[in-house]
Design an enzyme around this catalytic site. Structure first.
Site, PDB file in Angstrom:
ATOM      1  N   GLY A   1      -6.467   2.414   8.374  1.00 46.57           N
ATOM      2  CA  GLY A   1      -6.041   3.525   9.716  1.00 46.57           C
ATOM      3  C   GLY A   1      -6.247   2.584  11.029  1.00 46.57           C
ATOM      4  N   GLY A   2      -5.548   2.798  11.758  1.00 45.99           N
ATOM      5  CA  GLY A   2      -5.187   1.391  13.011  1.00 45.99           C
ATOM      6  C   GLY A   2      -5.880   0.680  12.889  1.00 45.99           C
TER       7      GLY A   2
ATOM      8  N   GLY B   1      -0.185  -0.349   8.773  1.00 47.47           N
ATOM      9  CA  GLY B   1       1.219   0.676   8.587  1.00 47.47           C
ATOM     10  C   GLY B   1       1.642   0.010  10.191  1.00 47.47           C
TER      11      GLY B   1
ATOM     12  N   MET C   1       0.649  11.502  -0.658  1.00 49.78           N
ATOM     13  CA  MET C   1       0.015  12.845  -0.263  1.00 49.78           C
ATOM     14  C   MET C   1       0.812  13.767  -1.155  1.00 49.78           C
ATOM     15  SD  MET C   1      -0.477  11.578   3.910  1.00 49.78           S
ATOM     16  CE  MET C   1      -0.565   9.815   4.178  1.00 49.78           C
TER      17      MET C   1
ATOM     18  N   GLY D   1      -3.633  11.324   6.343  1.00 47.95           N
ATOM     19  CA  GLY D   1      -3.205  12.045   6.301  1.00 47.95           C
ATOM     20  C   GLY D   1      -1.453  11.622   7.091  1.00 47.95           C
ATOM     21  N   PHE D   2      -1.773  10.913   8.236  1.00 45.62           N
ATOM     22  CA  PHE D   2      -0.604  10.234   9.003  1.00 45.62           C
ATOM     23  C   PHE D   2      -0.716   8.808   9.474  1.00 45.62           C
ATOM     24  CE2 PHE D   2      -0.825  15.044   9.550  1.00 45.62           C
ATOM     25  CZ  PHE D   2      -0.148  15.313   9.243  1.00 45.62           C
ATOM     26  N   GLY D   3       0.128   7.950   9.364  1.00 46.92           N
ATOM     27  CA  GLY D   3       0.117   6.758  10.494  1.00 46.92           C
ATOM     28  C   GLY D   3      -0.262   6.682  11.674  1.00 46.92           C
ATOM     29  N   GLY D   4      -0.295   6.065  12.007  1.00 48.38           N
ATOM     30  CA  GLY D   4      -0.328   5.690  13.545  1.00 48.38           C
ATOM     31  C   GLY D   4      -1.552   6.342  14.878  1.00 48.38           C
TER      32      GLY D   4
ATOM     33  N   HIS E   1       0.821  -1.274   0.082  1.00 48.36           N
ATOM     34  CA  HIS E   1      -0.149   0.054  -0.138  1.00 48.36           C
ATOM     35  C   HIS E   1       0.805   1.157   0.256  1.00 48.36           C
ATOM     36  CE1 HIS E   1      -3.862   2.488   0.955  1.00 48.36           C
ATOM     37  NE2 HIS E   1      -3.068   2.898   1.332  1.00 48.36           N
TER      38      HIS E   1
ATOM     39  N   MET F   1      -4.111  10.618  -2.106  1.00 51.78           N
ATOM     40  CA  MET F   1      -4.679  11.563  -1.171  1.00 51.78           C
ATOM     41  C   MET F   1      -4.261  12.868  -2.099  1.00 51.78           C
ATOM     42  SD  MET F   1      -3.977   9.648   2.111  1.00 51.78           S
ATOM     43  CE  MET F   1      -2.875   8.867   1.462  1.00 51.78           C
TER      44      MET F   1
ATOM     45  N   MET G   1     -11.645   4.410   5.023  1.00 53.27           N
ATOM     46  CA  MET G   1     -10.760   5.366   6.136  1.00 53.27           C
ATOM     47  C   MET G   1     -11.575   5.234   7.412  1.00 53.27           C
ATOM     48  SD  MET G   1      -8.337   6.574   4.245  1.00 53.27           S
ATOM     49  CE  MET G   1      -7.490   6.491   5.313  1.00 53.27           C
TER      50      MET G   1
HETATM   51  C1  DX5 Z   1      -3.484   7.809   6.490  1.00 57.20           C
HETATM   52  C2  DX5 Z   1      -2.821   6.295   5.978  1.00 57.20           C
HETATM   53  C3  DX5 Z   1      -2.233   4.921   6.303  1.00 57.20           C
HETATM   54  C4  DX5 Z   1      -2.625   4.540   7.066  1.00 57.20           C
HETATM   55  C5  DX5 Z   1      -1.643   4.117   8.128  1.00 57.20           C
HETATM   56  O1  DX5 Z   1      -3.676   8.422   5.556  1.00 57.20           O
HETATM   57  O2  DX5 Z   1      -3.454   6.035   4.319  1.00 57.20           O
HETATM   58  O3  DX5 Z   1      -2.635   3.774   4.947  1.00 57.20           O
HETATM   59  O4  DX5 Z   1      -0.713   5.928   7.128  1.00 57.20           O
HETATM   60  O5  DX5 Z   1      -1.229   3.859   8.869  1.00 57.20           O
HETATM   61  P1  DX5 Z   1      -1.998   3.096  10.860  1.00 57.20           P
HETATM   62  O6  DX5 Z   1      -1.838   1.011   9.866  1.00 57.20           O
HETATM   63  O7  DX5 Z   1       0.204   3.136  11.209  1.00 57.20           O
HETATM   64  O8  DX5 Z   1      -3.148   3.786  10.999  1.00 57.20           O
HETATM   65 ZN    ZN Z   2      -3.137   4.325   2.780  1.00 61.38          ZN
END
Ligand code: DX5
Ligand code: ZN
Length: 228
Positions: free
Chosen positions: A185-186, A206, A46, A151-154, A42, A77, A146
């Site tokens: 996400g999560g 992730g 962004m 926007g961000f991982g974690g 994946h 994105m 989603m």
């Molecule tokens: C968020 C991304 C996700 C994210 C997943 O905008 O699209 O792919 O990186 O990361 P985790 O699994 O850490 O939530």
């Molecule tokens: Zn993604």
């Protein structure tokens, strides 16, 4: 045949998000996730405009392409996906998902992706009504729900998004083809159970895969076990 159609529509599939990988060792990280039995890679793209973060472009995708034979799943994105589809396909993307909230005409983007004989997906942000996706389902291979604000991982999994999966499943059943339901996400071994029960089969993960102290193989196996 699209690469995605070679994958099971009923088994739980895992798509590690390389956003959580070690960027200084991306080639090895991707090769390792294939060894760990992942099903696709994946790629979170962004543009700093559609979401408040900048990540990767076609040059990076092209640089890592040779490190895995798995399907490259590009999650765009970005505000103007139409402009970059050709570039991402040339770089090695096998599947492209874009956002229903983007600035382009949705049917035009789907047609542009399909023109390259790859599979197409649409994603939606947590605040977007799932009904916005339904009219396009007949032309799609995948819908990405989603489960965090993109926007961000974690970030933490948003439980209130699960009803969207159930609603989509109901509509997909009326079609004459299957549409993968992917979540992002999560996602970890626990939240995967919740979304799998609702009908999602493709798990983007992730942090829980790349930063799992049990190692990647165990992390992927635990997510794949979500229905048992
Ligand atoms: C968020 C991304 C996700 C994210 C997943 O905008 O699209 O792919 O990186 O990361 P985790 O699994 O850490 O939530
Ligand atoms: Zn993604």
């Amino acid at each position: 045949m699209n690469k995605i159609n070679k994958l099971s529509t009923t088994d739980i599939l895992v798509a590690p998000s390389i956003l959580a990988a070690d960027f200084a060792n991306l080639g090895a990280e991707i090769a390792n996730s294939q060894k760990a039995n992942s099903d696709m890679i994946h790629l979170d793209v962004m543009d700093g405009h559609f979401v408040p973060n900048l990540t990767m472009g076609p040059a990076l995708v092209s640089a890592i392409r040779s490190y895995s034979t798995l399907l490259f799943d590009a999650h765009l994105m970005i505000s103007n996906p139409l402009k970059y589809i050709n570039e991402f396909v040339k770089a090695g993307a096998d599947h492209i998902t874009f956002h229903v909230e983007c600035d382009n005409d949705i049917n035009e983007v789907i047609a542009e992706i399909k023109k390259h004989n790859i599979s197409a997906g649409i994603s939606l942000k947590p605040d977007t009504d799932v009904e916005e996706i339904i009219p396009y389902l007949k032309d799609l291979d995948l819908v990405l729900i989603m489960t965090v604000e993109p926007g961000f991982g974690g970030q933490s999994f948003m439980h209130d998004q699960v009803a969207k999966i159930e609603r989509l499943k109901e509509e997909i059943a009326k079609l004459d083809h299957d549409v993968y339901i992917q979540v992002d996400g999560g996602i970890d071994a626990e939240t995967a159970k919740i979304v799998a029960k609702a009908g999602a089969t493709v798990m983007v993960a992730g942090t829980s895969v790349y930063r799992n102290e049990l190692g990647m193989t165990q992390a992927v196996a635990e997510i794949k076990n979500a229905l048992n």
